[in-house]
Design an enzyme around this catalytic site. Structure first.
Site, mmCIF file in Angstrom:
data_model
loop_
_atom_site.group_PDB
_atom_site.id
_atom_site.type_symbol
_atom_site.label_atom_id
_atom_site.label_comp_id
_atom_site.label_asym_id
_atom_site.label_seq_id
_atom_site.Cartn_x
_atom_site.Cartn_y
_atom_site.Cartn_z
ATOM 1 N N PRO A 2 0.822 -1.211 0.000
ATOM 2 C CA PRO A 2 0.000 0.000 0.000
ATOM 3 C C PRO A 2 0.856 1.261 0.000
ATOM 4 C CG PRO A 2 -0.831 -1.583 1.590
ATOM 5 C CD PRO A 2 0.472 -2.117 1.095
ATOM 6 N N GLU A 3 0.467 2.217 -0.837
ATOM 7 C CA GLU A 3 1.186 3.482 -0.912
ATOM 8 C C GLU A 3 0.372 4.547 -0.182
ATOM 9 O OE1 GLU A 3 2.420 4.266 -4.964
ATOM 10 O OE2 GLU A 3 2.754 2.140 -5.360
ATOM 11 N N HIS A 100 -5.259 -15.374 10.000
ATOM 12 C CA HIS A 100 -4.256 -14.321 9.880
ATOM 13 C C HIS A 100 -4.688 -13.008 10.546
ATOM 14 C CE1 HIS A 100 -1.935 -16.935 7.339
ATOM 15 N NE2 HIS A 100 -2.918 -17.059 6.473
ATOM 16 N N ARG A 119 1.001 -12.414 4.971
ATOM 17 C CA ARG A 119 2.439 -12.568 4.727
ATOM 18 C C ARG A 119 3.299 -12.107 5.906
ATOM 19 N NH1 ARG A 119 3.059 -10.311 -1.490
ATOM 20 N NH2 ARG A 119 1.030 -11.040 -2.248
ATOM 21 N N ARG A 162 21.495 15.318 -9.529
ATOM 22 C CA ARG A 162 21.287 13.914 -9.185
ATOM 23 C C ARG A 162 21.438 13.054 -10.437
ATOM 24 N NH1 ARG A 162 18.868 12.883 -4.169
ATOM 25 N NH2 ARG A 162 19.357 10.720 -4.695
#
Length: 283
Positions: A2-3, A100, A119, A162
């Site tokens: 998830p972002e 879970h 997980r 950069r």
């Protein structure tokens, strides 16, 4: 993983059930996730009132009235959902706990907040709120992309000289916090910038125009409830819908949606991740 939009959507979904509420009992059903839970976590949470729910980058922050903050990371497959016995608040009635379901917050209202993580790449930690910014998970994070610290001058300075790709630069959490593979691909396509281009070789004016594009992508994703590709769910168990509006991410071989472009969305590996772009309109 998830972002920012997914974590912010979860935060907003949890807020009505948790903000200002007391945790009657924290049921810790295993000793660890990605790493061990903090000592006596259940006892430290029991009876605490959650004053506010915050977010920093991809981390949920539960600020407690005891001067501590619970940091929660969803990892690759974690989700936090609300199970409510009262009608009219959330859609789910209380159900038997699943294999879970590793942490369960029993709230004073009778609601259960369940942290499920097949997980076990998620994580939780308790830290004194006054030392939160110095915590090793948060200390090196850059500005929030939707906050005042992320502006055109910041990004121009961060990109200057950069010698890494612009995509890698935007994924660097020290430059901007919370962006991940999906939303960087989408933002670079909207901005017409090739993900291969070196960050330090992009004209300052193009970098400045990238800032509102990133913010627009994030706002659109949050409004759609985030993106559900595998495990992600909102706090009420619903899917996100932003994936239906992807322009390039996971659309290999599809026509580029840019009007008049005529190009095809391509995928290539970049720093161990799949990058999706249109070479015809992203330069």
């Amino acid at each position: 993983m998830p972002e920012l939009p997914e974590v912010e959507t979860v935060r907003r979904g949890l807020e009505p059930a948790m903000a200002g509420r007391v945790i009657v009992r924290a049921e810790i059903r295993r000793p660890d996730l990605r790493w061990p839970f903090p000592p006596d976590m259940g006892a430290r949470l029991a009876g605490a009132r959650i004053e506010t729910l915050g977010r920093r980058s991809k981390y949920l922050l539960l600020h407690l009235d005891r001067g501590e903050t619970l940091i929660v990371h969803l990892g690759m497959s974690g989700r936090m959902t609300v199970e409510e016995t009262q009608l009219g608040v959330f859609h789910h009635e209380t159900a038997p706990l699943a294999r879970h379901d590793h942490v369960v917050f029993h709230m004073e209202t009778g609601a259960r907040i369940v942290f499920n993580d097949p997980r076990r790449f998620g994580a939780m930690d308790l830290v004194a709120t006054e030392r939160l910014d110095a915590h090793w998970l948060l200390a090196r994070l850059g500005p929030e992309p939707l906050g005042n610290g992320f502006d055109e001058d910041h990004l121009v300075a961060a990109f200057r000289a950069r010698n890494i790709s612009v995509k890698s630069a935007l994924l660097d959490q020290r430059i901007v916090a919370g962006l991940g593979n999906i939303y960087v691909c989408e933002a670079l396509h909207r901005a017409g910038i090739s993900p291969r281009r070196k960050a330090g070789r992009i004209a300052s004016e193009r970098v400045r125009r990238l800032v509102p594009v990133i913010q627009d992508v994030l706002h659109d994703a949050i409004a759609a409830g985030g993106s559900s590709l595998r495990d992600y769910r909102q706090a009420d168990g619903a899917l996100g819908y932003f994936q239906h509006g992807f322009r390039v991410y996971d659309r290999e071989g599809a026509p580029c949606p840019t009007e008049g472009c005529g190009g095809i969305v391509r995928r290539f590996a970049q720093s161990g991740r799949s990058t999706f772009h249109c070479a015809a309109c992203q330069r």
